[in-house]
Structure formats: C-alpha cells, structure tokens
Design an enzyme around this catalytic site. Structure first.
Site, PDB file in Angstrom:
ATOM      1  N   ASP A  16       0.834  -1.209   0.000  1.00  0.00           N
ATOM      2  CA  ASP A  16       0.000   0.000   0.000  1.00  0.00           C
ATOM      3  C   ASP A  16       0.868   1.259   0.000  1.00  0.00           C
ATOM      4  O   ASP A  16       1.977   1.246   0.537  1.00  0.00           O
ATOM      5  CB  ASP A  16      -0.894  -0.048   1.248  1.00  0.00           C
ATOM      6  N   ARG A  20       0.179   7.612  -2.703  1.00  0.00           N
ATOM      7  CA  ARG A  20       0.719   8.680  -1.846  1.00  0.00           C
ATOM      8  C   ARG A  20       2.181   8.964  -2.160  1.00  0.00           C
ATOM      9  O   ARG A  20       2.631  10.095  -2.167  1.00  0.00           O
ATOM     10  CB  ARG A  20       0.552   8.300  -0.357  1.00  0.00           C
ATOM     11  N   TRP A  21       2.919   7.920  -2.465  1.00  0.00           N
ATOM     12  CA  TRP A  21       4.343   8.083  -2.822  1.00  0.00           C
ATOM     13  C   TRP A  21       4.454   8.980  -4.061  1.00  0.00           C
ATOM     14  O   TRP A  21       5.264   9.906  -4.107  1.00  0.00           O
ATOM     15  CB  TRP A  21       4.943   6.705  -3.093  1.00  0.00           C
ATOM     16  N   HIS A  33       2.797   3.066  -8.961  1.00  0.00           N
ATOM     17  CA  HIS A  33       2.629   1.622  -9.176  1.00  0.00           C
ATOM     18  C   HIS A  33       3.855   1.047  -9.917  1.00  0.00           C
ATOM     19  O   HIS A  33       4.328  -0.040  -9.602  1.00  0.00           O
ATOM     20  CB  HIS A  33       1.345   1.338  -9.961  1.00  0.00           C
ATOM     21  N   LEU A 127      10.916 -20.788  -4.833  1.00  0.00           N
ATOM     22  CA  LEU A 127       9.949 -19.888  -4.174  1.00  0.00           C
ATOM     23  C   LEU A 127       8.650 -19.948  -4.968  1.00  0.00           C
ATOM     24  O   LEU A 127       8.675 -20.000  -6.203  1.00  0.00           O
ATOM     25  CB  LEU A 127      10.498 -18.448  -4.195  1.00  0.00           C
TER      26      LEU A 127
HETATM   27  C1  FPP Z   1      -1.969   0.087  -3.477  1.00  0.00           C
HETATM   28  O1  FPP Z   1      -1.482   1.408  -3.378  1.00  0.00           O
HETATM   29  C2  FPP Z   1      -1.359  -0.604  -4.608  1.00  0.00           C
HETATM   30  C3  FPP Z   1      -2.044  -1.163  -5.663  1.00  0.00           C
HETATM   31  C4  FPP Z   1      -3.509  -1.137  -5.763  1.00  0.00           C
HETATM   32  C5  FPP Z   1      -1.327  -1.793  -6.782  1.00  0.00           C
HETATM   33  C6  FPP Z   1      -0.125  -2.587  -6.402  1.00  0.00           C
HETATM   34  C7  FPP Z   1       0.528  -3.116  -7.608  1.00  0.00           C
HETATM   35  C8  FPP Z   1       1.870  -3.157  -7.825  1.00  0.00           C
HETATM   36  C9  FPP Z   1       2.871  -2.703  -6.846  1.00  0.00           C
HETATM   37  C10 FPP Z   1       2.367  -3.774  -9.081  1.00  0.00           C
HETATM   38  C11 FPP Z   1       2.747  -5.206  -8.820  1.00  0.00           C
HETATM   39  C12 FPP Z   1       2.802  -5.945 -10.086  1.00  0.00           C
HETATM   40  C13 FPP Z   1       2.828  -7.288 -10.166  1.00  0.00           C
HETATM   41  C14 FPP Z   1       2.787  -7.906 -11.497  1.00  0.00           C
HETATM   42  C15 FPP Z   1       2.896  -8.175  -8.986  1.00  0.00           C
HETATM   43  P1  FPP Z   1      -2.518   2.614  -3.485  1.00  0.00           P
HETATM   44  O2  FPP Z   1      -2.682   2.977  -4.912  1.00  0.00           O
HETATM   45  O3  FPP Z   1      -3.804   2.235  -2.805  1.00  0.00           O
HETATM   46  O4  FPP Z   1      -1.790   3.740  -2.705  1.00  0.00           O
HETATM   47  P2  FPP Z   1      -2.479   4.943  -1.902  1.00  0.00           P
HETATM   48  O5  FPP Z   1      -3.240   4.336  -0.748  1.00  0.00           O
HETATM   49  O6  FPP Z   1      -1.318   5.749  -1.456  1.00  0.00           O
HETATM   50  O7  FPP Z   1      -3.377   5.670  -2.856  1.00  0.00           O
END
Ligand code: FPP
Length: 238
Positions: A16, A20-21, A33, A127
C-alpha cells in the site's frame, strides 16, 4: 546470506501507498505503481536469499475496479507488461508463479500473460510467488460455500464431512500453507478483504513506509520482527 530456521515459510504483503508516494513527488499515481514493481522484485530476491518459500502479494482487489478508469487501465497494462517481461528472470531464479482471484473480468492480454507465466514457471521450486489479482476474500469464501453446498446437494458429501480442511480446499489458496507473516505498508492497519480465512493465526506487521520505499532493509526488519514473536495458536507457552 545464512539461512535461518526462524524464517517465515510464507509471507503475505498488502503493498500500500503507491498513490501517496507518487503524490508526494508530484507524479502521476501510475508512476507509484511502476515504482512499486521495483520493490516487488527486491522482495522476491530477498525471499530467495533468506529461504522464504511462499510470497503472496496483493496486486489488485475486487474493489479496485472502482478506481478512475485511467488508473485501472494503467494498472492492467502494467500487470500485462511486467508479468510477460519478468518471466525469463523468474525462470532463471527458479520461482513458480500462481495467480489467485477471479479471472472472468480480466482482459484477454492480462489473461494470456497470466497463463503463460503460470505454465512456464510451474515446475520451479525455490519460491512460490502468489499474485492476488482481482482477489477478494469474501467472494472467495462465498464461492467456496457454493461449491461445498453443491457437493452436499448432489450427495457427494454429507454436512458432517464439512471441516476446516474442506473449506481450505475450496479456496483459491488450496495446497498453499497459511501465511506466517502479513506485512502492510503505508501505515494503514486493516485487512482490506485480503486472505481473511488464511490469516487466522498469522503475525501482523504494519509499517508507515510507503510500498515504493519498501526495500530489502525494510523487508528484513519485518522478518526480524517475526523472529521475536512467540506463536501460540490459542495454546499457552510452557
Ligand atoms: C496500493 O497502493 C497498490 C495497488 C492497488 C497496486 C499494487 C501493484 C503493484 C505494486 C504492481 C505489482 C505488479 C505485479 C505484477 C505483482 P494505493 O494505490 O492504494 O496507494 P495509496 O493508498 O497511497 O493511494
């Protein structure tokens, strides 16, 4: 790196804080992302190095479809590209990949990349990477209840035969041990419909670090926290 017997066998992660990042850096949410993928790679490599056998990451929840269309489309494109591009490296590292979640709403290119990734890596043993994509725990449990009810109605199983292991065997995570450690980044302390059945006895670790900033050291800190825990499974320590 020395492998240690107190290493969790299965680590699950709610990645998560990408949005915000990105916002903190004046970037588009999608950039967060994309940067999050770098952290996923690093956590995979560290898991291999220290001997974690299962790593589950929450990539897209069944509720995430409600995000702006551009973000959903961008995420699907990111999954498609990343999964396809990473296959050779996953094979090289002996990583098996499994996807959990409902497949019917995913577009053809995402489905193709998922199938290719699962097929190509199915014999790997170092893994198991479990990617939760269009995953929701309540839906998973409802679907298990439906399947078990059908088995009872058709006379294949009696009501008395329904047990915890029967329920577990009807979940997407059939044959995958329950997580030992759950990590959630970004300071939020909730489950967000993730592995609710499977996390019954899991140790939880919450950190304020945003997912794109979650690198090897941060992961090892979570593992060290796990090592300090005494797991009792409802029993008492001697
Ligand atoms: C949540 O942060 C993150 C997600 C909904 C997407 C996570 C996906 C990845 C890191 C890509 C991974 C890819 C693979 C193929 C495994 P958020 O958007 O909710 O952050 P926020 O709460 O700060 O808005």
């Amino acid at each position: 790196m020395v492998k240690d017997k107190n290493i969790p066998q299965h680590v699950a992660i709610i990645m998560d804080g990408n949005g915000r990042w990105a916002k903190q850096k004046g970037l588009d949410r999608l950039q967060g992302h994309y940067e999050g993928v770098v952290s996923v790679r690093e956590v995979i490599q560290t898991s291999l190095d220290i001997g974690v056998k299962y790593l589950t990451v929450y990539a897209f929840s069944s509720e995430n479809w409600g995000r702006p269309k551009s973000e959903v489309e961008g995420l699907m494109e990111l999954f498609c590209k990343t999964i396809s591009l990473e296959i050779p490296s996953l094979v090289d590292k002996n990583v098996r990949v499994i996807f959990i979640g409902e497949r019917q709403s995913l577009n053809a290119s995402v489905l193709d990349s998922i199938q290719l990734c699962e097929q190509t890596t199915q014999k790997n043993t170092a893994l198991t990477l479990v990617v939760a994509l269009n995953y929701g725990s309540r839906r998973e449990i409802v679907s298990a209840v439906k399947e078990i009810s059908q088995a009872v109605c058709s006379g294949e199983m009696s009501v008395e035969e329904i047990s915890e292991s029967v329920v577990s065997d009807h979940l997407f995570t059939k044959n995958i041990p329950d997580p030992d450690l759950l990590i959630r980044t970004s300071g939020e302390c909730r489950l967000s419909n993730f592995l609710m059945w499977q996390l019954s006895y899991t140790e939880f670790y919450f950190t304020k670090t945003l997912w794109p900033d979650f690198h090897k050291e941060a992961f090892l800190e979570a593992i060290n926290y796990y090592k300090t825990r005494s797991r009792r499974y409802g029993l008492v320590t001697e």
